[in-house]
Design an enzyme around this catalytic site. Structure first.
Site, short mmCIF file in Angstrom:
data_model
loop_
_atom_site.label_atom_id
_atom_site.label_comp_id
_atom_site.label_asym_id
_atom_site.label_seq_id
_atom_site.Cartn_x
_atom_site.Cartn_y
_atom_site.Cartn_z
N SER A 95 53.69 17.44 5.61
CA SER A 95 53.13 17.67 6.35
C SER A 95 51.25 17.11 6.00
CB SER A 95 52.11 18.86 7.23
OG SER A 95 52.41 19.88 5.73
N ASN A 116 48.39 13.68 5.40
CA ASN A 116 48.17 12.74 6.01
C ASN A 116 49.57 11.60 7.11
OD1 ASN A 116 45.39 13.64 5.60
ND2 ASN A 116 44.99 11.70 4.01
N ILE A 117 50.12 11.44 5.82
CA ILE A 117 50.98 9.64 6.33
C ILE A 117 52.53 10.78 7.29
CG2 ILE A 117 53.26 8.85 6.23
CD1 ILE A 117 51.90 8.29 3.23
N CYS A 165 52.97 1.11 1.12
CA CYS A 165 52.17 -0.05 2.17
C CYS A 165 51.56 -0.97 1.92
CB CYS A 165 50.65 1.18 2.13
SG CYS A 165 49.51 0.86 0.92
N SER A 191 40.99 7.21 2.12
CA SER A 191 42.85 7.28 2.49
C SER A 191 43.78 7.42 2.04
CB SER A 191 42.58 5.56 3.59
OG SER A 191 43.05 4.45 2.95
N GLY A 209 45.05 9.79 -0.32
CA GLY A 209 44.98 11.05 -0.91
C GLY A 209 45.77 11.39 -1.99
N ASN A 235 51.09 8.75 -7.26
CA ASN A 235 52.33 7.35 -6.96
C ASN A 235 51.81 5.63 -7.52
OD1 ASN A 235 54.04 9.43 -6.66
ND2 ASN A 235 53.65 9.42 -3.71
#
Length: 305
Positions: free
Chosen positions: A13, A15-16, A128, A159, A161, A167
């Site tokens: 739950s 941002n993504i 991304c 942007s 988080g 990662n």
């Protein structure tokens, strides 16, 4: 009875996960969002889901596994968490669409190989940077062999988080592998930069491609232009800053022409700010992949009684 929707859940739950929730509500296609699950009861994503009437859970994957009607699960947690989730989801017969760099299933980039893995239990959306740059490398490799590809992805620090920051190593490895396995480069490298500038910058990517041999420049440019148009069907803010530039450069393989592409990705602003194109392209790709999986499931499951 005609079955016309597939129940799906979002795991994570942050941002993504929250941006994906809004995308699924805006363009559900053949999917019905049945649950948003997280582990932080105070998370903004769960609060927003509750406000708009979507069932939520705070026990992570457990509530998803307990509902046999949920067929597709979007995992928007972390690479480390997905290693555990992948096994559990497979054991319970669910399809996992992995938005982390864990890479427990085959890589999928919608305009490149969207239809190749519809029988897989787990597919990986790479990163991304991968979703942004692999289509362009593939656009070159489908018309001429590619010796080497390198991408440098610069994203707004705001942007990124905690999940993104945790990662980073997985990002560079998984993106490079995607440039090779899906993009078609014989070798590849990926670099990510978090830019703290204020106001925040849009996602920007620089792609360098070294072809194996001679190639037709106009054919390459046409292939790239077609690929940009294909991605824009689900990421409208995906655009080249200029036409591909071709320069003679010194490379480890001698003097070679190098194709240079400058790419910008602006988000749709569904939940995240428009500068977070790096996150938006992941959620847009996830919705696109989920849509095809749902349609494929329905083509096998629809019955009339």
């Amino acid at each position: 009875m005609q079955i016309d929707k597939v129940k799906v859940a979002i795991l994570g739950s942050g941002n993504i996960g929250t941006d994906l929730m809004y995308k699924l509500l805006k363009q559900p296609g053949r999917m019905e969002l049945a649950l948003v699950a997280g582990i932080d009861p105070a998370s903004e994503g769960l609060a927003r889901a509750r406000q708009i009437g979507i069932p939520t859970a705070t026990d992570g994957i457990e509530s998803i596994l307990a509902d046999p009607d949920i067929r597709i699960v979007f995992d928007a947690t972390s690479a480390k968490a997905h290693v555990r989730h992948a096994r559990l989801l497979r054991d319970h017969g669910r399809i996992a669409i992995d938005l982390t760099p864990a890479a427990r299933g085959p890589y999928v980039v919608p305009p490149v190989n969207l239809g190749e893995h519809l029988e897989a239990h787990n597919v990986n959306l790479i990163t991304c940077g991968g979703q942004a740059t692999i289509p362009l490398v593939y656009a070159v490799s489908r018309v001429t062999a590619v010796r080497y590809a390198e991408m440098v992805s610069t994203v707004a620090s705001r942007s990124a988080g905690p999940g993104t920051r945790q990662n980073i190593d997985e990002f560079t490895f998984t993106t490079a592998r995607g440039l090779e396995a899906i993009g078609g480069a014989r070798e590849a490298k990926a670099i990510i930069i978090l830019n703290p500038a204020h106001p925040p910058i849009l996602m920007r990517n620089t792609i360098y491609v070294v072809p194996e041999g001679d190639f037709d420049e106009e054919t390459v440019r046409q292939s790239v232009a077609q690929m940009v148009a294909d991605v824009q069907q689900y990421v409208p803010g995906y655009r080249l800053k200029s036409l591909p530039v071709i320069e003679q450069r010194s490379t480890p393989w001698g003097e070679r022409p190098v194709i240079i592409m400058l790419l910008e990705v602006e988000g749709a602003g569904d939940f995240l700010p428009t500068y977070a194109g790096n996150l938006d392209i992941m959620t847009a790709a996830a919705r696109r992949v989920g849509e095809l999986f749902a349609a494929h499931l329905l083509s096998k499951l629809e019955v009339t009684v």
